[in-house]
Scaffold this active site. Structure first.
Site, mmCIF file in Angstrom:
data_model
loop_
_atom_site.group_PDB
_atom_site.id
_atom_site.type_symbol
_atom_site.label_atom_id
_atom_site.label_comp_id
_atom_site.label_asym_id
_atom_site.label_seq_id
_atom_site.Cartn_x
_atom_site.Cartn_y
_atom_site.Cartn_z
ATOM 1 N N SER A 140 0.902 -1.247 0.077
ATOM 2 C CA SER A 140 0.069 -0.003 0.179
ATOM 3 C C SER A 140 0.868 1.260 -0.026
ATOM 4 O O SER A 140 2.225 1.057 0.359
ATOM 5 C CB SER A 140 -0.934 -0.066 1.265
ATOM 6 O OG SER A 140 -1.488 1.166 1.620
ATOM 7 N N TYR A 153 -1.857 -0.503 10.616
ATOM 8 C CA TYR A 153 -1.575 -0.952 9.060
ATOM 9 C C TYR A 153 -0.409 -0.531 8.539
ATOM 10 O O TYR A 153 0.179 -1.538 7.758
ATOM 11 C CB TYR A 153 -3.010 -0.028 8.398
ATOM 12 C CG TYR A 153 -3.271 -0.364 6.977
ATOM 13 C CD1 TYR A 153 -3.668 -1.531 6.834
ATOM 14 C CD2 TYR A 153 -2.874 0.487 5.917
ATOM 15 C CE1 TYR A 153 -3.962 -2.052 5.160
ATOM 16 C CE2 TYR A 153 -3.315 0.144 4.684
ATOM 17 C CZ TYR A 153 -3.871 -1.209 4.177
ATOM 18 O OH TYR A 153 -3.990 -1.302 3.158
HETATM 19 N N1 LIG Z 1 -8.629 -0.200 -1.109
HETATM 20 C C1 LIG Z 1 -7.664 0.433 -0.974
HETATM 21 O O1 LIG Z 1 -7.863 1.563 -0.752
HETATM 22 C C2 LIG Z 1 -6.340 -0.509 -0.721
HETATM 23 C C3 LIG Z 1 -5.164 0.530 -0.773
HETATM 24 C C4 LIG Z 1 -3.866 -0.182 -0.722
HETATM 25 C C5 LIG Z 1 -3.753 -1.463 -0.561
HETATM 26 N N2 LIG Z 1 -4.950 -2.305 -0.400
HETATM 27 C C6 LIG Z 1 -4.746 -3.645 -0.252
HETATM 28 O O2 LIG Z 1 -5.171 -4.425 -1.374
HETATM 29 C C7 LIG Z 1 -5.914 -5.566 -0.792
HETATM 30 C C8 LIG Z 1 -7.344 -5.875 -1.212
HETATM 31 O O3 LIG Z 1 -8.024 -4.739 -0.644
HETATM 32 P P1 LIG Z 1 -9.410 -4.324 -1.162
HETATM 33 O O4 LIG Z 1 -9.720 -2.842 -1.237
HETATM 34 O O5 LIG Z 1 -9.933 -5.125 -2.114
HETATM 35 O O6 LIG Z 1 -10.071 -4.931 0.269
HETATM 36 P P2 LIG Z 1 -11.605 -5.586 0.534
HETATM 37 O O7 LIG Z 1 -11.830 -5.130 2.069
HETATM 38 O O8 LIG Z 1 -12.546 -4.981 -0.371
HETATM 39 O O9 LIG Z 1 -11.307 -7.070 0.254
HETATM 40 C C9 LIG Z 1 -10.486 -7.863 0.981
HETATM 41 C C10 LIG Z 1 -10.848 -9.329 0.804
HETATM 42 O O10 LIG Z 1 -9.903 -9.929 1.772
HETATM 43 C C11 LIG Z 1 -10.850 -11.126 2.379
HETATM 44 N N3 LIG Z 1 -10.035 -11.579 3.636
HETATM 45 C C12 LIG Z 1 -9.801 -10.738 4.854
HETATM 46 N N4 LIG Z 1 -9.517 -11.518 5.628
HETATM 47 C C13 LIG Z 1 -9.043 -12.787 5.175
HETATM 48 C C14 LIG Z 1 -8.477 -13.942 5.550
HETATM 49 N N5 LIG Z 1 -7.913 -14.171 6.627
HETATM 50 N N6 LIG Z 1 -8.372 -14.935 4.652
HETATM 51 C C15 LIG Z 1 -8.829 -14.869 3.184
HETATM 52 N N7 LIG Z 1 -9.611 -13.744 2.550
HETATM 53 C C16 LIG Z 1 -9.454 -12.712 3.777
HETATM 54 C C17 LIG Z 1 -11.999 -10.491 2.475
HETATM 55 O O11 LIG Z 1 -13.298 -11.334 2.846
HETATM 56 C C18 LIG Z 1 -12.214 -9.710 1.302
HETATM 57 O O12 LIG Z 1 -12.959 -10.584 0.141
HETATM 58 C C19 LIG Z 1 -5.458 -5.529 0.558
HETATM 59 O O13 LIG Z 1 -4.235 -6.157 1.114
HETATM 60 C C20 LIG Z 1 -5.480 -4.088 0.907
HETATM 61 O O14 LIG Z 1 -4.704 -3.840 2.351
HETATM 62 C C21 LIG Z 1 -6.144 -1.617 -0.581
#
Ligand SMILES: NC(=O)c1ccc[n+]([C@@H]2O[C@H](COP(=O)([O-])OP(=O)(O)OC[C@H]3O[C@@H](n4cnc5c(N)ncnc54)[C@H](O)[C@@H]3O)[C@@H](O)[C@H]2O)c1
Length: 257
Positions: A140, A153
């Site tokens: 991130s 985080y």
């Molecule tokens: N959305 C953002 O702004 C953003 C920014 C930077 C990085 N990220 C990173 O990108 C990745 C995806 O983010 P997103 O926005 O799609 O998040 P989201 O919350 O929409 O989806 C996350 C998914 O991970 C699954 N999950 C959570 N815990 C789990 C576990 N223990 N085992 C298996 N699955 C699990 C959830 O069920 C969900 O489907 C993450 O690693 C997040 O930290 C997101």
């Protein structure tokens, strides 16, 4: 369009958001995609002609079973996208040890376990592809820069950033490339959690929070899932054959100032 034809990919946390978008994009590029999540992924797997599997990334036994499933059902594994993750926005003095451990279990230990268990299978045919096999870890902008309320985080995503570089060193001679992706705020459920945190923890208020999050990015808006999914396909493909240990920042300029 078929630059990933013949490859098998595994995407964790694929039931929604960036994971679902990455799975769709990898499938569109020709890969057979195994979509795993604690939540149900059968509809997505049917949509993209892939395979669904329930998986909690914090459970080591489930990782061993998932990798065995990839071998038995798809014949191998060439691309691993460690995407499952949790977000937390809380001042450090209010963060509980349980919060801290839960976030690190998913965001850091999940990536460790995924790599540990997938690497032997990925190595089996990494020589088959011009660009070798590819691991993409979701870090991130929070793995590069700190902000108030995201200390826990930040710790997890900073760990993913440097684990990626260590893995890249360890796996280079086995032709497994490892890179991290660093999104700005992306319009997903987690992006909504960021807006909520800005409204409540930073006290911006509900009406101003979304605009404030948009303005964190010099381009003036949050990113889309496709912005990240396209980068993941690139890193997985032979076009990125000379990239390993890199951090790909896709953040609308967030970290440039
Ligand atoms: N959305 C953002 O702004 C953003 C920014 C930077 C990085 N990220 C990173 O990108 C990745 C995806 O983010 P997103 O926005 O799609 O998040 P989201 O919350 O929409 O989806 C996350 C998914 O991970 C699954 N999950 C959570 N815990 C789990 C576990 N223990 N085992 C298996 N699955 C699990 C959830 O069920 C969900 O489907 C993450 O690693 C997040 O930290 C997101």
């Amino acid at each position: 369009m078929s630059e990933l034809a013949g490859r098998v990919a595994l995407v964790t946390g694929a039931s929604r958001g960036i994971g679902a978008g990455a799975a769709r994009a990898l499938a569109a590029a020709g890969a057979r995609v195994i979509v795993t999540d604690m939540a149900d992924t059968t509809a997505l797997a049917a949509e993209i002609g892939g395979l669904a599997r329930r998986q909690d990334v914090t459970d080591e036994a489930q990782w061993a079973e998932t990798v065995a499933f990839a071998k038995a059902e798809a014949g191998g594994l060439d691309i691993l996208v460690n995407n499952a993750g949790l977000f937390l926005m809380k001042p450090i003095t209010e963060t509980t040890l349980e919060d801290w451990r839960r976030l690190h279990a998913v965001n850091v230990e999940g990536v460790f376990l995924g790599c540990k268990h997938a690497i032997p299978l990925m190595a089996e045919r990494a020589q088959a592809w011009a660009g070798g096999a590819s691991i993409v870890n979701l870090s991130s902008v929070a793995g590069i820069a700190g902000s108030a309320g995201t200390v826990c985080y930040n710790s997890t995503k900073g760990a993913v950033r440097l684990m990626t570089k260590g893995l890249a060193m360890e796996l280079a001679t086995r032709r497994i490339r490892v890179n991290s992706v660093h999104p700005g705020v992306i319009d997903t459920a987690m992006g909504g959690e960021v807006v909520h945190g800005v409204a409540t923890v930073w006290g911006a208020g509900d009406n101003e929070a979304r605009a404030q999050v948009d303005q964190m990015h010099p381009l003036g808006h949050m990113g889309k899932v496709s912005d990240i999914a396209n980068a993941i396909v690139y890193l997985a493909s032979d076009k990125a054959a000379f990239m390993t240990g890199s951090e790909m920042i896709i953040d609308g300029g967030f970290t440039a100032h």
